[in-house]
Motif scaffolding. Structure first.
Motif, PDB file in Angstrom:
ATOM      1  N   ILE A  71       0.836  -1.206   0.000  1.00 45.50           N
ATOM      2  CA  ILE A  71       0.000   0.000   0.000  1.00 45.50           C
ATOM      3  C   ILE A  71       0.869   1.254   0.000  1.00 45.50           C
ATOM      4  CG2 ILE A  71      -1.634   1.360   1.368  1.00 45.50           C
ATOM      5  CD1 ILE A  71      -2.791  -1.337   2.358  1.00 45.50           C
ATOM      6  N   VAL A  72       1.845   1.287   0.890  1.00 46.60           N
ATOM      7  CA  VAL A  72       2.697   2.470   1.004  1.00 46.60           C
ATOM      8  C   VAL A  72       3.500   2.700  -0.271  1.00 46.60           C
ATOM      9  CG1 VAL A  72       4.667   3.458   2.229  1.00 46.60           C
ATOM     10  CG2 VAL A  72       2.806   2.397   3.517  1.00 46.60           C
ATOM     11  N   ALA A  73       4.026   1.624  -0.837  1.00 43.24           N
ATOM     12  CA  ALA A  73       4.844   1.756  -2.042  1.00 43.24           C
ATOM     13  C   ALA A  73       4.018   2.119  -3.267  1.00 43.24           C
ATOM     14  CB  ALA A  73       5.603   0.454  -2.291  1.00 43.24           C
ATOM     15  N   THR A  74       2.782   1.634  -3.327  1.00 43.93           N
ATOM     16  CA  THR A  74       1.946   1.840  -4.508  1.00 43.93           C
ATOM     17  C   THR A  74       1.137   3.128  -4.429  1.00 43.93           C
ATOM     18  OG1 THR A  74       1.726  -0.565  -4.683  1.00 43.93           O
ATOM     19  CG2 THR A  74       0.215   0.765  -5.993  1.00 43.93           C
ATOM     20  N   MET A  75       0.380   3.285  -3.351  1.00 40.32           N
ATOM     21  CA  MET A  75      -0.538   4.420  -3.212  1.00 40.32           C
ATOM     22  C   MET A  75       0.128   5.650  -2.602  1.00 40.32           C
ATOM     23  SD  MET A  75      -3.875   4.542  -0.758  1.00 40.32           S
ATOM     24  CE  MET A  75      -4.629   6.094  -0.299  1.00 40.32           C
ATOM     25  N   ARG A  76       1.109   5.417  -1.749  1.00 41.43           N
ATOM     26  CA  ARG A  76       1.775   6.500  -0.999  1.00 41.43           C
ATOM     27  C   ARG A  76       0.766   7.366  -0.228  1.00 41.43           C
ATOM     28  NH1 ARG A  76       6.975   6.405  -2.320  1.00 41.43           N
ATOM     29  NH2 ARG A  76       7.594   5.521  -4.342  1.00 41.43           N
ATOM     30  N   PRO A  77       0.037   6.750   0.703  1.00 42.27           N
ATOM     31  CA  PRO A  77      -0.980   7.497   1.451  1.00 42.27           C
ATOM     32  C   PRO A  77      -0.355   8.515   2.393  1.00 42.27           C
ATOM     33  CG  PRO A  77      -0.643   5.350   2.446  1.00 42.27           C
ATOM     34  CD  PRO A  77       0.155   5.357   1.171  1.00 42.27           C
ATOM     35  N   GLY A  78      -1.127   9.544   2.689  1.00 38.46           N
ATOM     36  CA  GLY A  78      -0.656  10.532   3.649  1.00 38.46           C
ATOM     37  C   GLY A  78      -0.792  10.052   5.076  1.00 38.46           C
ATOM     38  N   LEU A  79      -1.637   9.019   5.269  1.00 35.17           N
ATOM     39  CA  LEU A  79      -1.933   8.536   6.617  1.00 35.17           C
ATOM     40  C   LEU A  79      -2.357   7.077   6.529  1.00 35.17           C
ATOM     41  CD1 LEU A  79      -2.147  10.063   9.443  1.00 35.17           C
ATOM     42  CD2 LEU A  79      -4.596  10.229   8.983  1.00 35.17           C
ATOM     43  N   LEU A  80      -1.904   6.275   7.488  1.00 33.86           N
ATOM     44  CA  LEU A  80      -2.373   4.892   7.634  1.00 33.86           C
ATOM     45  C   LEU A  80      -3.383   4.854   8.766  1.00 33.86           C
ATOM     46  CD1 LEU A  80       1.004   2.929   7.370  1.00 33.86           C
ATOM     47  CD2 LEU A  80      -0.860   2.875   5.698  1.00 33.86           C
ATOM     48  N   GLN A  81      -4.596   4.392   8.478  1.00 26.82           N
ATOM     49  CA  GLN A  81      -5.634   4.266   9.500  1.00 26.82           C
ATOM     50  C   GLN A  81      -5.704   2.813   9.945  1.00 26.82           C
ATOM     51  OE1 GLN A  81      -9.451   6.046   8.602  1.00 26.82           O
ATOM     52  NE2 GLN A  81     -10.554   4.496   9.772  1.00 26.82           N
ATOM     53  N   LEU A  82      -5.403   2.572  11.211  1.00 22.60           N
ATOM     54  CA  LEU A  82      -5.377   1.211  11.749  1.00 22.60           C
ATOM     55  C   LEU A  82      -6.686   0.944  12.481  1.00 22.60           C
ATOM     56  CD1 LEU A  82      -1.693   1.195  13.077  1.00 22.60           C
ATOM     57  CD2 LEU A  82      -2.558   0.737  10.760  1.00 22.60           C
ATOM     58  N   SER A  96       7.226   3.578  12.585  1.00 20.22           N
ATOM     59  CA  SER A  96       8.673   3.593  12.397  1.00 20.22           C
ATOM     60  C   SER A  96       9.091   2.858  11.127  1.00 20.22           C
ATOM     61  CB  SER A  96       9.352   2.956  13.611  1.00 20.22           C
ATOM     62  OG  SER A  96      10.737   2.816  13.414  1.00 20.22           O
ATOM     63  N   ARG A  97       8.493   1.714  10.894  1.00 21.32           N
ATOM     64  CA  ARG A  97       8.897   0.860   9.777  1.00 21.32           C
ATOM     65  C   ARG A  97       8.576   1.481   8.419  1.00 21.32           C
ATOM     66  NH1 ARG A  97       9.734  -4.785   9.716  1.00 21.32           N
ATOM     67  NH2 ARG A  97       9.055  -4.819  11.896  1.00 21.32           N
ATOM     68  N   PHE A  98       7.401   2.132   8.340  1.00 22.05           N
ATOM     69  CA  PHE A  98       6.953   2.623   7.037  1.00 22.05           C
ATOM     70  C   PHE A  98       7.072   4.136   6.871  1.00 22.05           C
ATOM     71  CE2 PHE A  98       4.833  -1.420   7.806  1.00 22.05           C
ATOM     72  CZ  PHE A  98       5.255  -2.117   6.681  1.00 22.05           C
ATOM     73  N   GLY A  99       7.440   4.838   7.929  1.00 21.23           N
ATOM     74  CA  GLY A  99       7.663   6.272   7.820  1.00 21.23           C
ATOM     75  C   GLY A  99       6.437   7.060   7.414  1.00 21.23           C
ATOM     76  N   THR A 100       5.264   6.547   7.759  1.00 22.51           N
ATOM     77  CA  THR A 100       3.997   7.197   7.411  1.00 22.51           C
ATOM     78  C   THR A 100       3.208   7.477   8.684  1.00 22.51           C
ATOM     79  OG1 THR A 100       3.923   5.981   5.307  1.00 22.51           O
ATOM     80  CG2 THR A 100       1.861   6.960   6.072  1.00 22.51           C
ATOM     81  N   PRO A 101       2.639   8.674   8.828  1.00 17.33           N
ATOM     82  CA  PRO A 101       1.834   8.971  10.014  1.00 17.33           C
ATOM     83  C   PRO A 101       0.689   7.971  10.174  1.00 17.33           C
ATOM     84  CG  PRO A 101       2.286  10.980   8.793  1.00 17.33           C
ATOM     85  CD  PRO A 101       2.748   9.838   7.933  1.00 17.33           C
ATOM     86  N   VAL A 102       0.333   7.715  11.422  1.00 18.09           N
ATOM     87  CA  VAL A 102      -0.667   6.692  11.727  1.00 18.09           C
ATOM     88  C   VAL A 102      -1.829   7.283  12.520  1.00 18.09           C
ATOM     89  CG1 VAL A 102      -1.073   4.566  13.025  1.00 18.09           C
ATOM     90  CG2 VAL A 102       1.025   4.815  11.690  1.00 18.09           C
TER      91      VAL A 102
END
Length: 214
Positions: A71-82, A96-102
């Motif tokens: 998801i991160v590599a393809t879409m490059r979202p501004g935020l990951l919603q868990l 930490s692993r994906f460098g994307t705000p959560v």
């Protein structure tokens, strides 16, 4: 002005309506059980016209690292919603692993559920409070069930991170929800649909207008 997230988008028309109506966040669901599920490739196409001022959000449910990486590599979202049962440790690891705000979602039915937010404040960039499905509701999704909880549970609450209110919101009740809970932002999915997974352009526009005016 109230922040608004339109979630479960899956068509260019609904994305355009959300942008034109002034949405701050656009949510895309990566959960096969959901009628709003999209693939990373579909989400990438859908987000191409999204202006930089609008944040794209990838919703996952207890996703493994392989899916998150795709998801991160393809879409490059501004935020990951868990939106699953992710622990504070898992949230910190993902950030930490994906460098994307959560953004961590907490399912709420009681004051004790709201109190659990304190454990996530140090590791999540944002919080969301959604309705917890009742145990007797078989095969319930983690969200998007058109269920609401007692908004008074959040009245007067203060959190160290920005937060959104979700669960059973519609154009007709969102203003009341904001007044009652004091929410600085709101999230909607099923409340702007004609049928599960089928977004209504008029309802998206009506929800954004009502929320922004509240």
């Amino acid at each position: 002005m109230t922040l608004v997230k339109i979630c479960g988008l899956s068509t260019p028309e609904s994305v355009a309506a959300a942008i034109e109506g002034g949405a701050d966040f656009l949510g895309f669901v990566f959960y096969p059980r959901s009628p709003r599920n999209v693939t990373p490739e579909q989400a990438t196409e859908l987000t191409k016209p999204v202006p930089a001022a609008v944040r794209t959000v990838a919703l996952t449910v207890d996703a493994d690292d392989a899916l998150l990486e795709t998801i991160v590599a393809t879409m490059r979202p501004g935020l990951l919603q868990l939106h699953g049962h992710e622990t504070p440790e898992r949230v910190a690891d993902i950030r930490s692993r994906f460098g994307t705000p959560v953004m961590k979602v907490l399912s709420v039915a009681s004051a004790e559920d709201v109190a659990k937010a304190s454990a996530y404040e140090p590791v999540a960039g944002m919080l969301m409070f959604d309705a917890k499905p009742p145990k007797e509701m078989k095969d319930a999704l983690p969200g998007g069930n058109a269920l609401r909880f007692d908004w008074q549970l959040l009245a007067g609450a203060h959190f160290g991170k920005p937060w959104l209110l979700a669960g059973g919101l519609t154009p007709d009740n969102v203003a009341e929800a904001i007044r009652t809970s004091g929410a600085p932002g709101v999230d909607v999915s099923s409340g702007v649909e004609d049928a599960p997974g089928r977004k209504s352009i008029p309802l998206i526009r009506a929800f954004l207008k009502a929320a922004k005016a509240a």
